[in-house]
Structure formats: structure tokens, C-alpha cells
Write an enzyme that holds these catalytic residues in place. Structure first.
Site, PDB file in Angstrom:
ATOM      1  CG  LEU A  33      18.705 -35.319  48.517  1.00 40.04           C
ATOM      2  CD1 LEU A  33      17.384 -36.035  48.241  1.00 40.04           C
ATOM      3  CD2 LEU A  33      19.832 -36.326  48.704  1.00 40.04           C
ATOM      4  CE1 TYR A 141      36.594 -26.920  48.931  1.00 36.41           C
ATOM      5  CE2 TYR A 141      38.895 -27.269  48.366  1.00 36.41           C
ATOM      6  CZ  TYR A 141      37.740 -27.690  48.990  1.00 36.41           C
ATOM      7  OH  TYR A 141      37.740 -28.882  49.675  1.00 36.41           O
ATOM      8  N   GLY A 278      44.552 -21.705  39.790  1.00 39.86           N
ATOM      9  CA  GLY A 278      44.404 -22.005  41.212  1.00 39.86           C
ATOM     10  C   GLY A 278      44.891 -23.359  41.646  1.00 39.86           C
TER      11      GLY A 278
END
Length: 323
Positions: A33, A141, A278
């Protein structure tokens, strides 16, 4: 099947939980959460409030649940943030994912389905991008997702683990009950719709000098329910490997804004800003393998249809989830 959905309180995970429950699966959601919302978890699923960085928490949870399959959506997703804080992405998206994988193997889980990304391809040489295209990420990422893809490949070779990794970009849209509510929100379509709702004065366009027809980035958009449908199909025994998911077209940032204007009937002011580091100019994935091998077929191939489902959800939930 008894299915564990990690990150099941998040955007894609919540829709996946809903559709799995609709099909009669027993679903357990594990979510910290930190980014997800408790009210986004289908009440038919069992919810476990996870503490993934507490030693032993993942292993204890996996031993208690003993799932037959794991759908792993948990992780960080912001390209820009990954360029500023790469350690967070390698810690959450690689090290923590490895803990889930090890815990799953210890319980003899037979299927591990991973939420990867088309960002593993970096600046693609071919559009649409096939699964065997070179993978050269241009941000942490994408690099972190690729690292875990490689880990899955080795676990399959050494341990016989059956895995599926889906590479996709820009999930969008909503079901009647569950939609997109990130805080902060960085995805284009919900931010455009916030302008239409009067919650933002304008939408930012990051980069207008890309080598594309209108100078803005081009991305493939796929309805979140279509995305989830492929994950459910991948639960079938014997399905293993890498699959792209997309509609095979691609729309520029300006085209997305125009589509949102048509759907909402409202003008969307824009503010042009410099490029974000990016961001590749164009990412469009070929999903022919998924269509051919999984029998997958998108129900919402049109951008305006996708936007319309998102607009309906945001109108009903202008402030997002209550928690």
C-alpha cells in the site's frame, strides 16, 4: 487456481484481481500500500498487507498462501524517477522481485507471470518491435526489468520454472469498478483527463522536437482489461516465454490529447516543456506472438474507446480512491 497477485492494490493489479475473481479463481493480493489503495482490492480476494523489506515477510507469506501461480505486478514504474534514483529501482524491481521468485520456488509454484515493459528495448531499430529485437534499455527502469527477465530465464533453465514475461507500454482505460489513481500521477491519459475535470490548468508535453511527425513521443496504448486478459491466458500449463502486448499502432502525445478532447468535449490547454531524460521517441510493440500463441485478441483496439472507459471512471471517481 489459487493465484497470488503482488501489487494487487495498484492499477493493473486491481483489474487483474477483479477479472481473476470473475473467472472463479481463488485470489490472494499481497501489497504494501505504498502506492496502491486498499479500496482498489476486489472484496472477493483475500488481502495481505505486505512488508516486503521486512526480513522473511515474503517467504512467510508464500509459505502460508502456497499459490499455484504468481502474477508479479509489484514494483516501481517511473522512468524519470529511475534516472534520478536508480538504486530504488534495482532494489525494488530486481532484489525484491528475486525474493518473490525464491519464495515461490521454495513452495514449488509452477507458474510465475511477470509484468515487464517495452522499455527494455531502449531505442528500437524496428517498429513495431518484435520480441527478438535487441534489448538496450536507456533508463534504469528498463534495465531493472531486463535484469529480472534474465533471472527468470536462468531459473527456467536450471529449475524448470515455467514463466511468462509480458512486455508492454502505457496501459490505459478502466473497468466499471477499477481505474488509474497514481499519486503523484505521471501517466498521460489520466493527467489529460484531470484537465478536463478542472483539476489541473493544463497538461505538460515533455519534448516537442522528437523525430516524429508532430515532434512528440509516440507510444502504444493498450486497455488495462486487454492487458490482464493476456495474463489470465498465460496461466495455461505449458505457456512459457516472452510476449509483447500492444495494439500495434501508436499515438503521439498530441494525438492522445486530441482524442481526449473529442471524448470529453472539452478543450485541453497544453504547456510545452523540455524532454525528459531516458524517453525514447517511439515505442510500439508487435503483439503477433501473443495473438498467435495465446489466442489473445484486444477488445479495445481504438484509442478513443480506451479513453472513453477512463473518462467514465474518472467522472465517477474525480478524487480517485478514498484511501
Amino acid at each position: 487456481m489459487r493465484v497470488l497477485v503482488t501489487g494487487g492494490a495498484g492499477y493493473i493489479g486491481s483489474v487483474c484481481t477483479e477479472l481473476l475473481c470473475d473467472r472463479g479463481h481463488e485470489v490472494i493480493v499481497y501489497d504494501s500500500l505504498w502506492q496502491g489503495h486498499r479500496s482498489a482490492v476486489d472484496p472477493r480476494a483475500r488481502f495481505i498487507h505486505g512488508r516486503p523489506f521486512e526480513p522473511g515477510d515474503i517467504a512467510r507469506m508464500m509459505a502460508e498462501v502456497r499459490p499455484e501461480a504468481v502474477l508479479h505486478f509489484a514494483g516501481d514504474i517511473l522512468v524519470g524517477e529511475s534516472m534520478q534514483n536508480p538504486g530504488k529501482y534495482f532494489r525494488n524491481n530486481v532484489a525484491c522481485s528475486l525474493e518473490f521468485l525464491e519464495a515461490a520456488r521454495a513452495q514449488n509454484v509452477r507458474k510465475f507471470i511477470f509484468s515487464s515493459t517495452a522499455a527494455t528495448y531502449g531505442h528500437p531499430e524496428q517498429i513495431p518491435i518484435p520480441e527478438d529485437a535487441p534489448q538496450r534499455p536507456v533508463n534504469p527502469y528498463g534495465e531493472a526489468k531486463l535484469m529480472f527477465e534474465k533471472i527468470l530465464t536462468w531459473y527456467h533453465r536450471i529449475h524448470g520454472l515455467e514463466f511468462v514475461a509480458f512486455r508492454y507500454f502505457n496501459a490505459a482505460g478502466a473497468t466499471e469498478r477499477y481505474g488509474e489513481d497514481h499519486r503523484p500521477e505521471t501517466h498521460l491519459i489520466p493527467n489529460v483527463l484531470k484537465v478536463a475535470l478542472g483539476q489541473k490548468p493544463c497538461v505538460e508535453i515533455y519534448g516537442t522536437d522528437y523525430p516524429t511527425p508532430d515532434g512528440t513521443c509516440i507510444r502504444d496504448y493498450i486497455h488495462v482489461a486487454d492487458l490482464v486478459e493476456a495474463h489470465i491466458l498465460a496461466l495455461a500449463p505449458g505457456t512459457c516465454g516472452f510476449y509483447n502486448l500492444g495494439n500495434g499502432g501508436g499515438y503521439s502525445v498530441r494525438e492522445v490529447i486530441a482524442a481526449c478532447e473529442r471524448v470529453t468535449g472539452r478543450r485541453i490547454p497544453v504547456e510545452e516543456k523540455p524532454r525528459r531524460p531516458g524517453d525514447p521517441p517511439r515505442l510500439v510493440a508487435s503483439a503477433e506472438r501473443a495473438i498467435r500463441e495465446l489466442g489473445w485478441k484486444p477488445r479495445w483496439p481504438g484509442l478513443e474507446d480506451i479513453v472513453a472507459t477512463a473518462w467514465s471512471w474518472h467522472q465517477k471517481h474525480p478524487d480517485g480512491y478514498p484511501d
